[in-house]
Design a protein around this motif. Structure first.
Motif, PDB file in Angstrom:
ATOM      1  N   PHE A  74      56.061  43.932  38.732  1.00 37.39           N
ATOM      2  CA  PHE A  74      54.796  44.183  38.629  1.00 37.39           C
ATOM      3  C   PHE A  74      53.888  43.623  38.002  1.00 37.39           C
ATOM      4  O   PHE A  74      52.574  44.001  37.866  1.00 37.39           O
ATOM      5  N   VAL A  75      54.354  42.664  36.914  1.00 36.66           N
ATOM      6  CA  VAL A  75      53.584  41.928  35.971  1.00 36.66           C
ATOM      7  C   VAL A  75      52.189  41.250  36.771  1.00 36.66           C
ATOM      8  O   VAL A  75      51.302  41.460  36.217  1.00 36.66           O
ATOM      9  N   ILE A  76      52.862  40.302  37.645  1.00 36.14           N
ATOM     10  CA  ILE A  76      51.692  39.393  38.146  1.00 36.14           C
ATOM     11  C   ILE A  76      50.445  40.429  38.874  1.00 36.14           C
ATOM     12  O   ILE A  76      49.298  40.061  38.799  1.00 36.14           O
ATOM     13  N   GLY A  77      50.840  41.181  39.597  1.00 34.97           N
ATOM     14  CA  GLY A  77      50.067  42.344  40.206  1.00 34.97           C
ATOM     15  C   GLY A  77      49.076  43.036  39.283  1.00 34.97           C
ATOM     16  O   GLY A  77      47.750  43.294  39.371  1.00 34.97           O
ATOM     17  N   ASP A  78      49.817  43.415  38.257  1.00 34.61           N
ATOM     18  CA  ASP A  78      48.943  44.176  37.081  1.00 34.61           C
ATOM     19  C   ASP A  78      48.115  43.098  36.195  1.00 34.61           C
ATOM     20  O   ASP A  78      46.885  43.576  36.020  1.00 34.61           O
ATOM     21  N   ILE A  79      48.413  41.841  36.170  1.00 29.67           N
ATOM     22  CA  ILE A  79      47.531  41.203  35.579  1.00 29.67           C
ATOM     23  C   ILE A  79      46.344  40.794  36.484  1.00 29.67           C
ATOM     24  O   ILE A  79      45.138  40.790  36.157  1.00 29.67           O
ATOM     25  N   VAL A  80      46.668  40.528  37.889  1.00 29.81           N
ATOM     26  CA  VAL A  80      45.381  40.584  38.550  1.00 29.81           C
ATOM     27  C   VAL A  80      44.425  41.703  38.591  1.00 29.81           C
ATOM     28  O   VAL A  80      43.272  41.630  38.653  1.00 29.81           O
ATOM     29  N   LYS A  81      45.200  43.101  38.652  1.00 31.05           N
ATOM     30  CA  LYS A  81      44.216  44.153  38.677  1.00 31.05           C
ATOM     31  C   LYS A  81      43.414  44.223  37.265  1.00 31.05           C
ATOM     32  O   LYS A  81      42.204  44.486  37.107  1.00 31.05           O
TER      33      LYS A  81
END
Length: 185
Positions: free
Chosen positions: A159-166
């Motif tokens: 989830f880290v990359i997706g959450d950074i994008v968010k």
């Protein structure tokens, strides 16, 4: 008295209802990649913090939780009920409360420099999300009997990359929306 009156004016109450509704619509639309799905819940929370402030954003998220606990299928995967809190992802539902408060405290720090405001906002969202990850991962371990490393592989790393994008999306777009909303009387 003036500040308290402004905090609970019609415009802010409508915005709170709007964000509770958006959370109810977007949170169930999750992508099941395992026991912990990809959800847009934290994106809505990030936006609500920028637009509403941390106090109203927290209340908005609590309203969403109450709607789900009352039986409306607003949690990930169109689930509902108090039982969702004792399941493997229940810690994230509670952890998002802490994420909203902590992230919001950083986001609401008033600084003149735009770049510093963005750095503080990003830092706040990272710290808040890390707290939500920690709370959710510990609960996941407790409810499933998983070890911490296995839980991190399932509950955090994907989830880290997706959450950074968010977070970046919220930092880029939410202040623009906030400025436009503030022009509305």
């Amino acid at each position: 008295m003036e500040n308290r009156k402004k905090r609970w004016d019609t415009k802010n109450m409508v915005l709170m209802a709007f964000f509770a509704g958006v959370t109810c619509v977007l949170a169930p639309l999750s992508v099941p990649i395992g026991p912990v799905p990809i959800s847009l819940t934290n994106l809505v929370i990030y936006f609500s913090i920028f637009i509403l402030g941390w106090q109203r954003a927290t209340i908005t998220y609590l309203v969403y939780l109450l709607i789900g606990m009352a039986g409306l299928p607003v949690f990930s995967g169109f689930e509902s009920g108090v039982g969702k809190f004792v399941g493997p992802t229940g810690g994230y539902l509670v952890g998002f409360i802490l994420m909203t408060i902590v992230s919001g405290l950083f986001i609401q720090i008033r600084v003149e420099k735009t770049w510093l405001r963005k750095v503080l906002s990003f830092t706040g969202m990272v710290v808040g999300t890390t707290i939500a990850y920690a709370f959710g991962t510990v609960w996941f371990c407790f409810s499933t009997g998983s070890g911490i490393w296995a839980a991190l592989l399932i509950c955090v790393f994907p989830f880290v990359i997706g959450d950074i994008v968010k977070m970046v999306l919220a930092i880029a777009v939410a202040p623009v929306i906030t400025a436009r909303i503030q022009k509305i009387t």
